[in-house]
Design an enzyme around this catalytic site. Sequence first.
Site, PDB file in Angstrom:
ATOM      1  N   TYR A 167      50.572  41.879  45.135  1.00 40.48           N
ATOM      2  CA  TYR A 167      49.794  41.775  46.372  1.00 40.48           C
ATOM      3  C   TYR A 167      49.318  40.357  46.689  1.00 40.48           C
ATOM      4  O   TYR A 167      48.650  40.139  47.691  1.00 40.48           O
ATOM      5  CB  TYR A 167      48.602  42.732  46.354  1.00 40.48           C
ATOM      6  CG  TYR A 167      47.729  42.627  45.117  1.00 40.48           C
ATOM      7  CD1 TYR A 167      47.022  41.473  44.826  1.00 40.48           C
ATOM      8  CD2 TYR A 167      47.619  43.709  44.247  1.00 40.48           C
ATOM      9  CE1 TYR A 167      46.239  41.375  43.700  1.00 40.48           C
ATOM     10  CE2 TYR A 167      46.827  43.623  43.107  1.00 40.48           C
ATOM     11  CZ  TYR A 167      46.140  42.451  42.846  1.00 40.48           C
ATOM     12  OH  TYR A 167      45.379  42.362  41.729  1.00 40.48           O
ATOM     13  N   CYS A 175       6.687  42.510  21.801  1.00 37.12           N
ATOM     14  CA  CYS A 175       5.801  41.522  21.166  1.00 37.12           C
ATOM     15  C   CYS A 175       4.333  41.794  21.438  1.00 37.12           C
ATOM     16  O   CYS A 175       3.475  41.090  20.911  1.00 37.12           O
ATOM     17  CB  CYS A 175       6.167  40.102  21.610  1.00 37.12           C
ATOM     18  SG  CYS A 175       5.724  39.724  23.307  1.00 37.12           S
ATOM     19  N   CYS A 187       4.147  44.237  26.537  1.00 34.29           N
ATOM     20  CA  CYS A 187       5.547  44.147  26.145  1.00 34.29           C
ATOM     21  C   CYS A 187       5.780  45.001  24.902  1.00 34.29           C
ATOM     22  O   CYS A 187       5.089  44.820  23.894  1.00 34.29           O
ATOM     23  CB  CYS A 187       5.902  42.697  25.861  1.00 34.29           C
ATOM     24  SG  CYS A 187       7.528  42.501  25.131  1.00 34.29           S
ATOM     25  N   CYS A 199       7.152  40.236  30.544  1.00 32.08           N
ATOM     26  CA  CYS A 199       6.421  39.898  29.335  1.00 32.08           C
ATOM     27  C   CYS A 199       5.999  38.440  29.433  1.00 32.08           C
ATOM     28  O   CYS A 199       6.778  37.581  29.832  1.00 32.08           O
ATOM     29  CB  CYS A 199       7.342  40.103  28.140  1.00 32.08           C
ATOM     30  SG  CYS A 199       6.811  39.240  26.662  1.00 32.08           S
ATOM     31  N   GLU A 257      45.073  46.971  52.433  1.00 31.92           N
ATOM     32  CA  GLU A 257      45.895  47.376  51.293  1.00 31.92           C
ATOM     33  C   GLU A 257      45.037  48.216  50.351  1.00 31.92           C
ATOM     34  O   GLU A 257      43.863  47.926  50.188  1.00 31.92           O
ATOM     35  CB  GLU A 257      46.364  46.143  50.498  1.00 31.92           C
ATOM     36  CG  GLU A 257      46.945  45.052  51.333  1.00 31.92           C
ATOM     37  CD  GLU A 257      47.128  43.732  50.540  1.00 31.92           C
ATOM     38  OE1 GLU A 257      47.005  43.744  49.304  1.00 31.92           O
ATOM     39  OE2 GLU A 257      47.389  42.713  51.187  1.00 31.92           O
ATOM     40  N   LYS A 307      34.843  49.371  49.188  1.00 31.81           N
ATOM     41  CA  LYS A 307      34.888  50.298  48.059  1.00 31.81           C
ATOM     42  C   LYS A 307      34.672  51.740  48.514  1.00 31.81           C
ATOM     43  O   LYS A 307      33.935  51.992  49.456  1.00 31.81           O
ATOM     44  CB  LYS A 307      33.792  49.938  47.027  1.00 31.81           C
ATOM     45  CG  LYS A 307      33.893  48.534  46.469  1.00 31.81           C
ATOM     46  CD  LYS A 307      35.114  48.291  45.622  1.00 31.81           C
ATOM     47  CE  LYS A 307      34.931  48.740  44.198  1.00 31.81           C
ATOM     48  NZ  LYS A 307      34.116  47.898  43.359  1.00 31.81           N
ATOM     49  N   LYS A 319      43.193  49.226  47.117  1.00 35.11           N
ATOM     50  CA  LYS A 319      42.734  48.434  45.982  1.00 35.11           C
ATOM     51  C   LYS A 319      43.072  49.200  44.710  1.00 35.11           C
ATOM     52  O   LYS A 319      42.467  50.229  44.412  1.00 35.11           O
ATOM     53  CB  LYS A 319      41.231  48.191  46.083  1.00 35.11           C
ATOM     54  CG  LYS A 319      40.696  47.301  44.989  1.00 35.11           C
ATOM     55  CD  LYS A 319      39.256  46.938  45.288  1.00 35.11           C
ATOM     56  CE  LYS A 319      38.670  45.956  44.301  1.00 35.11           C
ATOM     57  NZ  LYS A 319      38.823  46.313  42.912  1.00 35.11           N
TER      58      LYS A 319
HETATM   59  S1  IVH Z   1      43.620  40.335  46.240  1.00 27.52           S
HETATM   60  C1  IVH Z   1      42.221  36.064  45.995  1.00 27.52           C
HETATM   61  N1  IVH Z   1      44.580  42.738  46.638  1.00 27.52           N
HETATM   62  O1  IVH Z   1      40.766  43.836  42.666  1.00 27.52           O
HETATM   63  C2  IVH Z   1      42.282  37.536  46.099  1.00 27.52           C
HETATM   64  N2  IVH Z   1      43.227  42.395  44.719  1.00 27.52           N
HETATM   65  O2  IVH Z   1      37.896  43.280  42.710  1.00 27.52           O
HETATM   66  C3  IVH Z   1      42.821  38.189  44.892  1.00 27.52           C
HETATM   67  N3  IVH Z   1      42.982  44.363  43.286  1.00 27.52           N
HETATM   68  O3  IVH Z   1      40.857  40.884  40.779  1.00 27.52           O
HETATM   69  C4  IVH Z   1      42.780  39.640  44.889  1.00 27.52           C
HETATM   70  N4  IVH Z   1      44.239  45.718  44.490  1.00 27.52           N
HETATM   71  O4  IVH Z   1      42.568  42.754  40.236  1.00 27.52           O
HETATM   72  C5  IVH Z   1      43.826  41.973  45.854  1.00 27.52           C
HETATM   73  N5  IVH Z   1      45.547  44.793  47.088  1.00 27.52           N
HETATM   74  C6  IVH Z   1      44.800  44.031  46.310  1.00 27.52           C
HETATM   75  C7  IVH Z   1      44.211  44.518  45.122  1.00 27.52           C
HETATM   76  C8  IVH Z   1      43.418  43.663  44.362  1.00 27.52           C
HETATM   77  C9  IVH Z   1      43.509  45.598  43.398  1.00 27.52           C
HETATM   78  C10 IVH Z   1      42.095  43.925  42.202  1.00 27.52           C
HETATM   79  C11 IVH Z   1      42.396  42.569  41.610  1.00 27.52           C
HETATM   80  C12 IVH Z   1      41.147  41.755  41.833  1.00 27.52           C
HETATM   81  C13 IVH Z   1      40.119  42.819  41.957  1.00 27.52           C
HETATM   82  C14 IVH Z   1      38.891  42.317  42.695  1.00 27.52           C
END
Ligand code: IVH
Length: 706
Positions: A236, A432, A429, A447, A126, A324, A128
């Site tokens: 999601y 200090c 440092c 330090c 999915e 990412k 992000k």
């Molecule tokens: S799942 C338990 N799915 O990314 C898993 N998160 O870096 C919960 N996010 O806090 C997250 N798109 O705010 C999930 N397709 C997606 C997402 C997603 C964006 C964000 C979300 C999460 C953050 C983590």
Amino acid sequence: MTETSQIAGLDEAAAAEELARLARVLGAANTAYHGQDAPEISDAEYDALKRRNAAIEARFPALKRADSPSDLVGAAPAEGFQKVTHARAMMSLGNAFEDEDVADFDAGIRRYLGLSAEAPLAYTAEPKIDGLSLSLRYEGGRLVQAATRGDGAVGENVTGNARTISDIPQVLDGAPDVLEVRGEVYMAHEDFDALNARQETAGQKVFANPRNAAAGSLRQLDSKITAERPLRFFAYAWGDLSAPLADTQTGALMRLKDLGFSVNPLTATVASVADMIMHYKEIEAQRATLGYDIDGVVYKVDSLSYQERLGFRSTTPRWAIAHKFPAELAWTRLEAIDIQVGRTGALSPVARLTPVTVGGVVVSNATLHNEDYIAGRSATGEPIRGGKDIRVGDWVQVYRAGDVIPKVADVDLSKRPEDAVPYAFPTVCPECGSPAIREEGDAVRRCTGGLICPAQAVEKLKHFVSRAAFDIEGLGSKQVEQFYRDQWIAEPADIFTLRDRHGAGEDVLEAREGWGKKSADNLFAAIDDKRAIPLARLIFGLGIRHVGEAAASMLARHYRTWDQFSESVAQAAAQEGPAWEDLLAIDGVGQVMARALVTSFAGEAEAASIARLVAQLDVQPAEAPQTGDSPVAGKTVVFTGTLEKMTRAEAKARAEALGAKVSGSVSAKTDLLVAGPGAGSKAKKAADLGVETIDEDGWLTLIGDA
Ligand code: IVH
């Protein structure tokens, strides 16, 4: 006209004069606001002046004043949202950057589940979404609460604001009685541009990027303002549920779509690592034309029963990861290298840069990691960046990825000024004057001043009051710095005697600039409120090297009380004997952490400072792990032989979640041996010692998983 165009013509002298004027005007406005007098200027005017001040400071960083209005607190009414404790914590995601990380993710899951490399295992991929997460609670099909993520456990109640978002249904038809839908609030590019244009015309705040705009819009105390902001929402995930949505992630997303939520159309179900990466590349290719920001692709194990078996680490699920996109880059001039001294004495070099926009955010500081990094070599002495060092005056490449602090990544030697000289990393440092030394194997120079170093003392205090530690409302970094500078607070214990010393009499808090009777009383009350403190927060708050939040919780659960903890650590100081062994036996505590713990109590001055603090507190013992009435809570369990319904890792995690201690060997302390086929010497030893032995099915029945 924008602030930026107005300041373009300022020379340094005029800028300094203007900053002085702004400090005066904004300081007075702030006092009026906090003293609850009639505000002298409108919020919009206040914001405009503050922005002007920030713009001038960005252009002339050296002119930033000690009393800069940028550092004033409480100008915007940030309080005012009710807190919401999430029924199920809102987790974040682990990150993958390279294809190999994705392969490792898949391999780890297969190992955990006991699946071969060939066994079928589906994932969803999915996009992000780069916004902020929101949890929507529906009861009986009606939206009853919307909460931000906050720290994951406790968020802010933004229900009124969420109701203004058209992607969020107010009523659901055919939903489970209790349903928490989770997803991302975001702002589309065109809406963002139009909003900023409107804001600019109206002389209002212009947002740096769509995510900030979305966050700022959702966290408005006045829902009318949120309603004017074009926010959108993709679903999601889910939290609390009275009935399952489906058997798979794909099915659950389809169900959410049927219920009326927007689900991202680029979501796919994929069957292998190669497919995941292919889908990642496809989404990346569309990134610039989607019309909203995404910062990667999230992979999730599709089967929800697998998801359940995999469970969570302390803050992230084992069954999902965020792959990412590469960070965004820009080139700029390195104007200076400053050294910051941290809580544990680490000397961190910080690059002061000619401000440059990287992915929509103005960057003027970036990290340079450590002295080896500046010199162009890794911790093991290998050349990095082809061995190129970094010098003041250099043309450098800056990159940032998501929320991560920007980094200086590369240097362009063809643009190096002729007079540039190699950077000499300080050996004393800068705060200090104590020697700063590098221990063997440590990448960092530190330090040696300990508590006498003001920078270490202040950073320790900031850590102490931070959110995951004592979390004292109204006592943030800025206040701590000021109280330290004025010698009101030198160590954590002093926070708790502040009222005695500055609550009444001559030098009183309420008489200070920016404070009044009400805010001073509030602070003292907030401090008193934290005298009763859970053991885990206290241990974390001490700021011991290598002891993060998760480790502090583990230690607290293990030792239960402060006395047990502190006495055991003191006894472990010899680094041998039962107390030391006991410390090392805690899951997650290795030699390095154990040594750091012992050292933190070893110095006389340090121990005395901790004792003064604890004398002010009522430390609450840690509760037994959340095990309900688990029959194995507190028991020591050993697994041996082949397990058929779960892997060893899974069995261990499950047992620990139920409050059992899992050990690798049978001894008189063992309460239970779970023996699968092929069990050998351990089963014999258990029989000799009279330890109860059961098989895998017996175990599953015992813990109620059969
Ligand atoms: S799942 C338990 N799915 O990314 C898993 N998160 O870096 C919960 N996010 O806090 C997250 N798109 O705010 C999930 N397709 C997606 C997402 C997603 C964006 C964000 C979300 C999460 C953050 C983590």
